[in-house]
Motif scaffolding. Structure first.
Motif, short mmCIF file in Angstrom:
data_model
loop_
_atom_site.label_atom_id
_atom_site.label_comp_id
_atom_site.label_asym_id
_atom_site.label_seq_id
_atom_site.Cartn_x
_atom_site.Cartn_y
_atom_site.Cartn_z
N HIS A 190 61.28 66.72 107.12
CA HIS A 190 62.29 67.49 106.40
C HIS A 190 63.42 66.61 105.86
O HIS A 190 64.28 67.11 105.12
N LEU A 191 63.43 65.34 106.23
CA LEU A 191 64.41 64.40 105.69
C LEU A 191 63.86 63.74 104.43
O LEU A 191 62.65 63.54 104.30
N LYS A 192 64.75 63.39 103.52
CA LYS A 192 64.34 62.64 102.33
C LYS A 192 64.09 61.18 102.74
O LYS A 192 64.67 60.69 103.72
N PRO A 193 63.21 60.47 102.03
CA PRO A 193 62.88 59.09 102.41
C PRO A 193 64.10 58.21 102.64
O PRO A 193 64.12 57.41 103.59
N LEU A 194 65.13 58.33 101.82
CA LEU A 194 66.33 57.50 101.99
C LEU A 194 67.11 57.85 103.25
O LEU A 194 67.88 57.03 103.76
N HIS A 242 58.97 69.93 102.98
CA HIS A 242 58.66 68.56 103.41
C HIS A 242 59.02 67.59 102.30
O HIS A 242 58.53 67.70 101.17
N PHE A 243 59.84 66.58 102.65
CA PHE A 243 60.31 65.63 101.65
C PHE A 243 59.83 64.20 101.92
O PHE A 243 59.91 63.35 101.04
N SER A 244 59.36 63.93 103.14
CA SER A 244 58.82 62.61 103.48
C SER A 244 57.42 62.77 104.05
O SER A 244 57.16 63.69 104.83
N THR A 245 56.52 61.87 103.66
CA THR A 245 55.16 61.91 104.17
C THR A 245 55.07 61.15 105.49
O THR A 245 55.96 60.38 105.85
N GLU A 246 53.97 61.34 106.20
CA GLU A 246 53.77 60.63 107.48
C GLU A 246 53.74 59.12 107.28
O GLU A 246 54.18 58.36 108.15
#
Length: 213
Positions: free
Chosen positions: A123-127, A172-176
């Motif tokens: 749920h967090l953005k990659p940055l 969902h904003f970040s992948t595994e």
């Protein structure tokens, strides 16, 4: 896998909004997969003095964590802390709960043996992942562990979300893979294990990481 999730009767859980996935744990077949992903993460937890669960929700993992740690701490953005505590106080599980964010946590340095995050980091953005891992590392004792679980994004997962009435891109904003890469950059050592679907036609559907400060 040795851990068995200690579910309470479904009506007993309190303190979360309608978006919490607690109902899915009691569904036939699909519910077993929901339980298994938490069990996989709990299997990686080594026990100790204090554990922090980020995004504890209903407190689903608290009965298991109570057997492994002397103190259970939790931080969550939306859960009703008083309501959640009212579920676990009568059954002898004292809790130290806060309302707050993994990106800026109200805990002292080097405090926890384990930080547990089940289905939170996607749920967090990659940055934001790097910032979250700096915070997690800060509150962990030297040699402490970060254990996380996150879904594998693939057509099967997107389809399952759609069956439940959710658009995965809204949540969902970040992948595994992005989460694993950020964890390896932030921690000196760690590993990731994969959970297969049931039946295993779709391959890996969930990953659990265990990273050491």
């Amino acid at each position: 896998m040795s851990t068995k999730l200690k579910l309470l009767p479904s009506a007993q859980y309190k303190g979360v909004n309608q978006y919490d996935p607690i109902k899915y744990y009691y569904w036939p077949i699909f519910g077993r997969m929901y339980c298994q992903r938490v069990e996989l993460a709990l299997d990686e937890c080594t026990g100790g003095e204090r554990v922090l669960e980020v995004g504890f929700g209903t407190g689903l993992a608290f009965p298991n964590l109570h057997e492994m740690y002397k103190e259970i701490h939790g931080i969550d953005l939306t859960a009703d802390i008083h309501a959640v505590k009212s579920v676990f106080d009568p059954i002898g599980i004292p809790l130290f709960l806060e309302k707050g964010d993994v990106l800026k946590m109200p805990y002292q340095d080097n405090y926890f043996d384990t930080v547990l995050m089940v289905s939170i980091l996607e749920h967090l953005k990659p940055l934001e992942l790097a910032q979250a891992f700096v915070e997690v590392s800060r509150v962990l004792k030297p040699g402490g562990q970060m254990v996380y679980g996150t879904p594998v994004e693939k057509p099967f997962m997107v389809f399952m979300f759609s069956l439940l009435g959710h658009n995965i891109r809204d949540e969902h904003f970040s992948t595994e893979k992005e989460i694993e890469e950020a964890a390896h950059k932030a921690f000196s050592k760690g590993h990731v294990i994969h959970m297969k679907s049931t039946p295993p036609i779709a391959g890996a559907v969930y990953t659990v990481g265990n990273f050491i400060k």
